[in-house]
Motif scaffolding. Structure first.
Motif, short mmCIF file in Angstrom:
data_model
loop_
_atom_site.label_atom_id
_atom_site.label_comp_id
_atom_site.label_asym_id
_atom_site.label_seq_id
_atom_site.Cartn_x
_atom_site.Cartn_y
_atom_site.Cartn_z
N MET A 202 24.44 49.83 19.84
CA MET A 202 23.79 50.28 18.60
C MET A 202 24.80 50.36 17.45
SD MET A 202 21.77 53.80 17.69
CE MET A 202 20.20 53.42 18.37
N PRO A 203 24.44 49.83 16.26
CA PRO A 203 25.34 49.94 15.12
C PRO A 203 25.37 51.39 14.60
CG PRO A 203 23.68 48.23 14.80
CD PRO A 203 23.23 49.07 15.96
N VAL A 204 26.51 52.01 14.73
CA VAL A 204 26.64 53.41 14.33
C VAL A 204 27.96 53.62 13.57
CG1 VAL A 204 25.45 54.18 16.44
CG2 VAL A 204 27.94 54.26 16.36
N ASN A 205 27.99 54.69 12.81
CA ASN A 205 29.26 55.24 12.30
C ASN A 205 29.18 56.75 12.42
OD1 ASN A 205 29.39 52.71 9.88
ND2 ASN A 205 31.06 53.12 11.28
N ILE A 206 30.36 57.35 12.49
CA ILE A 206 30.45 58.82 12.47
C ILE A 206 31.42 59.17 11.34
CG2 ILE A 206 31.26 60.86 13.73
CD1 ILE A 206 30.56 59.31 16.35
N THR A 207 31.02 60.13 10.48
CA THR A 207 31.97 60.61 9.48
C THR A 207 32.35 62.05 9.81
OG1 THR A 207 30.17 61.32 8.03
CG2 THR A 207 31.12 59.14 7.61
N PHE A 260 29.87 54.81 1.00
CA PHE A 260 30.84 53.74 1.33
C PHE A 260 30.76 53.40 2.82
CE2 PHE A 260 34.44 53.42 -2.01
CZ PHE A 260 33.57 53.67 -3.06
N VAL A 261 30.70 54.43 3.67
CA VAL A 261 30.69 54.17 5.12
C VAL A 261 29.37 53.52 5.52
CG1 VAL A 261 30.74 55.27 7.41
CG2 VAL A 261 32.30 56.06 5.62
N PHE A 262 28.27 54.01 4.96
CA PHE A 262 26.97 53.44 5.31
C PHE A 262 26.92 51.95 4.92
CE2 PHE A 262 22.35 52.79 4.78
CZ PHE A 262 21.96 53.13 6.06
N TYR A 271 35.12 57.72 10.63
CA TYR A 271 35.91 57.83 9.40
C TYR A 271 36.08 59.29 9.03
CZ TYR A 271 35.15 52.83 8.86
OH TYR A 271 35.15 51.47 9.07
N ASN A 272 37.32 59.73 8.92
CA ASN A 272 37.61 61.07 8.41
C ASN A 272 37.49 61.06 6.89
OD1 ASN A 272 38.19 61.98 10.94
ND2 ASN A 272 40.39 62.18 10.63
N LYS A 325 42.44 56.15 6.67
CA LYS A 325 41.59 55.05 7.15
C LYS A 325 40.49 54.72 6.14
CE LYS A 325 38.66 53.81 11.07
NZ LYS A 325 38.25 54.19 12.44
N ILE A 326 39.76 55.72 5.68
CA ILE A 326 38.66 55.43 4.74
C ILE A 326 39.21 54.95 3.40
CG2 ILE A 326 38.41 57.85 3.92
CD1 ILE A 326 35.37 57.26 3.77
N THR A 327 40.39 55.42 3.04
CA THR A 327 40.99 55.00 1.77
C THR A 327 41.41 53.54 1.87
OG1 THR A 327 41.77 57.25 1.46
CG2 THR A 327 42.80 55.58 0.10
#
Ligand code: NAD
Ligand code: DAU
Length: 374
Positions: A202-207, A260-262, A271-272, A325-327
């Motif tokens: 499943m395509p996921v991200n966690i912030t 940005f992450v979405f 991403y922190n 990382k997010i930067t």
């Protein structure tokens, strides 16, 4: 494009709805929130008429699998951003069970519905394909990069990493080591989200963001509680020695990072989010007193209001985010520095005393009853 935003009537969720509808004028939000004490649909009464047309509100619980299924059947859901949670650490110490239900089970119910509706034999729902089906195979998550997939974004917290000593920062590789029932429930949800990625593709991200502050934060959290108590000359309860450190980020910068992450976060990645703005609690409290005294001219508003009280059980000493990382990967950086953000926040609370009264008393459903009768 329809995004399901859960917890849309809470502090960060409502700020996000404003941010997102303005940033993406072609997109729609379906908001799901069961309006706990912390959720207030009046928070969204400032949407313009045009924005209201792109926002549908559903009052309901993320743990209600039938309702979530119905939402997926009635709306073409292209993404989920899961803010819905019990979010206050002190409450989790007094009554952990609801934290486990909402934060863990609720997340799993949303994941299951997304899996059912987004996965087909040919892969995962793909946003840019004309027939909306991914060519990517679910067994190979790397292939998902060949299309822009529907995505599940879990809004987590830096508290899952536990506490830092005097030096160092949380990176995405820091082991999970939660201490409170709240942070343990958020860490559990993170692991379940990861499992849906690792097992099903499943395509996921966690912030994982640090402490937020800004408009619409319920006055049980440090900054709005201190503003409200100080204005009413009530004691300002500082836990323990007040030397605990939190890393504060203005809520709009958090919303921007989530966007940005979405949009561009690599599937499966954490991403922190944080802006290197660490402050001791006692500094925050004194700063609030100073600004409020200056703005109101009220001489009784002074440090004699500070009362050191019994410390929070299991109180984490220090949080500090490494946002490299997010930067570097997504180009995000915060725009609002603390001195500006805290002034804006205090101004908002000074100008919205009725909001504070209404959420504390629970009489906050005026706009809701007018616009969204169940
Ligand atoms: P909040 O408590 O202000 O809002 C939570 C919202 O979720 C409320 O509107 C509430 O009604 C809703 N909700 C609760 N249980 C629900 C359920 N079972 N079904 C549907 N809706 C439900 O919280 P917040 O501070 O806006 O936090 C939002 C998210 O961000 C949470 O997941 C939290 O863990 C995370 N987070 C918060 C911070 C912070 O500093 N506030 C920092 C990092 C991450
Ligand atoms: O770090 C992110 C987390 O930040 C989020 O995941 C949580 O949802 C959010 O509530 C927040 O958790 P904290 O526990 O850090 O926030 P809170 O505002 O409750 O407390 C901030 C600090 O201030 C903490 O060290 C405890 C202290 N405190 C808090 C209150 C309410 C006091 O000293 N006195 C108080 O009355």
């Amino acid at each position: 494009m329809n995004i399901l935003v859960t917890g849309c009537a809470g502090f960060i969720g409502s700020n996000f709805v404003y941010y997102y509808l303005r940033k993406h004028p072609e997109r729609k939000i379906i908001g799901l929130d069961n309006l706990t004490y912390a959720g207030n649909i009046d928070n969204l009464s400032g949407l313009t008429e045009e924005e209201k047309k792109r926002f549908s509100f559903i009052k309901g619980n993320i743990c209600d699998a039938e309702l979530v299924e119905q939402i997926f059947n009635e709306h073409e859901i292209d993404g989920i951003i899961n803010f819905a949670a019990e979010s206050h650490v002190d409450r989790s110490i007094h009554d952990p069970q609801i934290f486990l239900k909402t934060n863990i089970l609720g997340t799993q119910i949303l994941l299951d519905a997304a899996k059912k509706h987004w996965q087909s034999e040919s892969g995962w729902k793909c946003l840019e394909d004309s027939n909306n089906l991914a060519k990517a195979q679910s067994s190979n998550p790397a292939n998902l990069q060949s299309c822009k997939p529907a995505k599940f974004l879990q809004i987590s917290t830096d508290e899952v990493y536990g506490a830092l000593g005097a030096s160092g920062f949380f990176t995405e590789k820091t082991p999970l080591d939660p201490h409170s029932p709240y942070s343990a429930s958020k860490a559990s949800a993170d692991l379940i989200v990861k499992a849906y990625h690792d097992t099903f593709g499943m395509p996921v991200n966690i912030t994982r963001c640090s402490n937020n502050y800004g408009p619409y934060q319920f006055p049980e959290k440090l900054i709005p509680l201190m503003i409200n108590n100080a204005l009413n000359h009530k004691p300002l309860p500082v836990y323990g020695d007040g030397r605990q450190i939190r890393d504060w980020l203005y809520v709009e910068d958090h919303c921007k990072a989530i966007d940005f992450v979405f949009e561009n976060g690599k599937s499966g990645e954490v991403y922190n989010i944080g802006g290197h703005n660490e402050r001791e609690n006692i500094y925050i409290v004194k700063k609030i007193i100073e600004i409020l005294r200056e703005k109101t001219g009220d001489g009784e508003l002074n440090e004699s209001l500070i009362k050191h009280v019994t410390d929070r059980l299991g109180h984490d000493r220090r949080y500090g985010i490494d946002p490299t990382k997010i930067t570097q990967e997504l180009g995000w950086k915060p725009s609002i520095m603390f001195d500006e953000g805290i002034e804006m926040t205090i101004d908002w609370y000074l100008n919205n005393s009725e909001w504070v009264e209404s959420v504390i008393s629970g009489e906050y459903l005026v706009f809701y009853n007018k616009n969204y009768k169940i």
